[in-house]
Design a protein around this motif. Sequence first.
Motif, PDB file in Angstrom:
ATOM      1  N   ALA A   2      35.301  37.406  31.658  1.00  0.00           N
ATOM      2  CA  ALA A   2      36.051  38.383  32.223  1.00  0.00           C
ATOM      3  C   ALA A   2      35.839  38.436  33.470  1.00  0.00           C
ATOM      4  O   ALA A   2      37.375  39.126  33.384  1.00  0.00           O
ATOM      5  N   GLU A   3      34.682  39.183  33.887  1.00  0.00           N
ATOM      6  CA  GLU A   3      34.819  39.011  35.136  1.00  0.00           C
ATOM      7  C   GLU A   3      34.928  38.776  35.569  1.00  0.00           C
ATOM      8  O   GLU A   3      35.799  38.239  36.432  1.00  0.00           O
ATOM      9  N   HIS A   4      34.764  36.883  35.809  1.00  0.00           N
ATOM     10  CA  HIS A   4      35.995  35.745  36.884  1.00  0.00           C
ATOM     11  C   HIS A   4      37.123  35.419  36.630  1.00  0.00           C
ATOM     12  O   HIS A   4      37.751  35.484  37.590  1.00  0.00           O
ATOM     13  N   ILE A   5      37.755  35.469  35.597  1.00  0.00           N
ATOM     14  CA  ILE A   5      38.815  35.199  34.881  1.00  0.00           C
ATOM     15  C   ILE A   5      39.773  36.687  35.496  1.00  0.00           C
ATOM     16  O   ILE A   5      41.229  35.677  36.794  1.00  0.00           O
ATOM     17  N   GLN A   6      38.968  37.139  36.124  1.00  0.00           N
ATOM     18  CA  GLN A   6      40.314  37.955  36.542  1.00  0.00           C
ATOM     19  C   GLN A   6      40.378  38.181  38.165  1.00  0.00           C
ATOM     20  O   GLN A   6      41.382  38.601  38.597  1.00  0.00           O
ATOM     21  N   ARG A   7      39.548  37.774  38.340  1.00  0.00           N
ATOM     22  CA  ARG A   7      39.574  36.779  40.132  1.00  0.00           C
ATOM     23  C   ARG A   7      40.511  35.826  40.591  1.00  0.00           C
ATOM     24  O   ARG A   7      41.150  35.932  41.092  1.00  0.00           O
ATOM     25  N   CYS A   8      40.299  35.590  39.281  1.00  0.00           N
ATOM     26  CA  CYS A   8      41.333  34.242  39.819  1.00  0.00           C
ATOM     27  C   CYS A   8      42.933  33.926  38.724  1.00  0.00           C
ATOM     28  O   CYS A   8      44.114  33.718  39.166  1.00  0.00           O
ATOM     29  N   HIS A   9      43.164  34.963  37.721  1.00  0.00           N
ATOM     30  CA  HIS A   9      44.620  36.109  38.044  1.00  0.00           C
ATOM     31  C   HIS A   9      44.528  36.751  36.927  1.00  0.00           C
ATOM     32  O   HIS A   9      43.991  37.124  36.299  1.00  0.00           O
ATOM     33  N   GLN A  10      44.777  37.683  37.619  1.00  0.00           N
ATOM     34  CA  GLN A  10      45.201  39.065  37.542  1.00  0.00           C
ATOM     35  C   GLN A  10      45.941  39.557  35.837  1.00  0.00           C
ATOM     36  O   GLN A  10      45.305  40.779  34.867  1.00  0.00           O
ATOM     37  N   GLY A  11      46.959  38.736  35.711  1.00  0.00           N
ATOM     38  CA  GLY A  11      47.576  39.237  34.742  1.00  0.00           C
ATOM     39  C   GLY A  11      47.485  38.193  34.126  1.00  0.00           C
ATOM     40  O   GLY A  11      47.919  38.063  32.223  1.00  0.00           O
ATOM     41  N   VAL A  12      45.416  38.965  33.165  1.00  0.00           N
ATOM     42  CA  VAL A  12      45.341  37.514  31.960  1.00  0.00           C
ATOM     43  C   VAL A  12      44.292  39.356  31.442  1.00  0.00           C
ATOM     44  O   VAL A  12      43.898  39.749  31.632  1.00  0.00           O
ATOM     45  N   THR A  13      45.377  39.053  30.383  1.00  0.00           N
ATOM     46  CA  THR A  13      44.146  39.999  29.284  1.00  0.00           C
ATOM     47  C   THR A  13      43.540  39.327  28.508  1.00  0.00           C
ATOM     48  O   THR A  13      43.640  38.301  27.709  1.00  0.00           O
ATOM     49  N   LEU A  14      42.479  39.775  28.118  1.00  0.00           N
ATOM     50  CA  LEU A  14      41.130  39.323  27.409  1.00  0.00           C
ATOM     51  C   LEU A  14      40.951  39.867  26.098  1.00  0.00           C
ATOM     52  O   LEU A  14      40.465  41.005  26.246  1.00  0.00           O
ATOM     53  N   THR A  15      41.265  39.008  24.693  1.00  0.00           N
ATOM     54  CA  THR A  15      40.997  40.377  23.051  1.00  0.00           C
ATOM     55  C   THR A  15      39.573  39.253  22.723  1.00  0.00           C
ATOM     56  O   THR A  15      39.922  38.490  22.508  1.00  0.00           O
ATOM     57  N   CYS A  16      38.632  39.758  22.688  1.00  0.00           N
ATOM     58  CA  CYS A  16      37.317  39.634  22.682  1.00  0.00           C
ATOM     59  C   CYS A  16      37.086  40.040  21.212  1.00  0.00           C
ATOM     60  O   CYS A  16      36.794  41.549  20.246  1.00  0.00           O
ATOM     61  N   VAL A  17      37.033  38.900  20.246  1.00  0.00           N
ATOM     62  CA  VAL A  17      35.426  38.847  19.065  1.00  0.00           C
ATOM     63  C   VAL A  17      34.630  38.328  19.021  1.00  0.00           C
ATOM     64  O   VAL A  17      34.037  37.175  19.426  1.00  0.00           O
ATOM     65  N   SER A  18      33.966  38.607  18.244  1.00  0.00           N
ATOM     66  CA  SER A  18      32.345  37.030  18.550  1.00  0.00           C
ATOM     67  C   SER A  18      32.168  35.929  17.419  1.00  0.00           C
ATOM     68  O   SER A  18      31.091  35.740  17.153  1.00  0.00           O
ATOM     69  N   ASP A  19      33.302  36.070  16.404  1.00  0.00           N
ATOM     70  CA  ASP A  19      33.377  35.164  15.227  1.00  0.00           C
ATOM     71  C   ASP A  19      34.500  34.737  14.847  1.00  0.00           C
ATOM     72  O   ASP A  19      35.518  35.296  15.241  1.00  0.00           O
TER      73      ASP A  19
END
Length: 142
Positions: free
Chosen positions: A26-43
Amino acid sequence: TLNRNLPMNFTILVADDDEDDLFLLAEHIQRCHQGVTLTCVSDGVEATRKLIDGYQQNLILVDANMPMMNGYEFLEWVMNFKKRRPIPIVVWSGAMSDSDVGRYYGAGANSVMLKENVLQDLESFCHHWFKLVQLPTGGLVG
């Protein structure tokens, strides 16, 4: 014909039980492309619930080794889901044998990557998935 209406914003469904990897991603992907939204689940089970509920994503990133439903089981489920649209699925893992790589591709993965390589070079990952590849704009048929 070339589709010139490429989406500028992307949504990735990420299924991974390692909070450290999710934080780094999440931290790094926002640096290379600000238009990315991550929806995270654990399994994988949580990921299937998102898909059943009609969650719209452009890309799915799934860990090979998760509790409840691992990456392989998730791929099998997605390939048999009746309302599935072709959304690219990337399987990533801390380590993987050659036979595992072949098994994931055989189950329908579009890409298989080592976590270390992705996290060390997220710019290349972003360039590939958000600039070079034409991603579908929807998720599943409602």
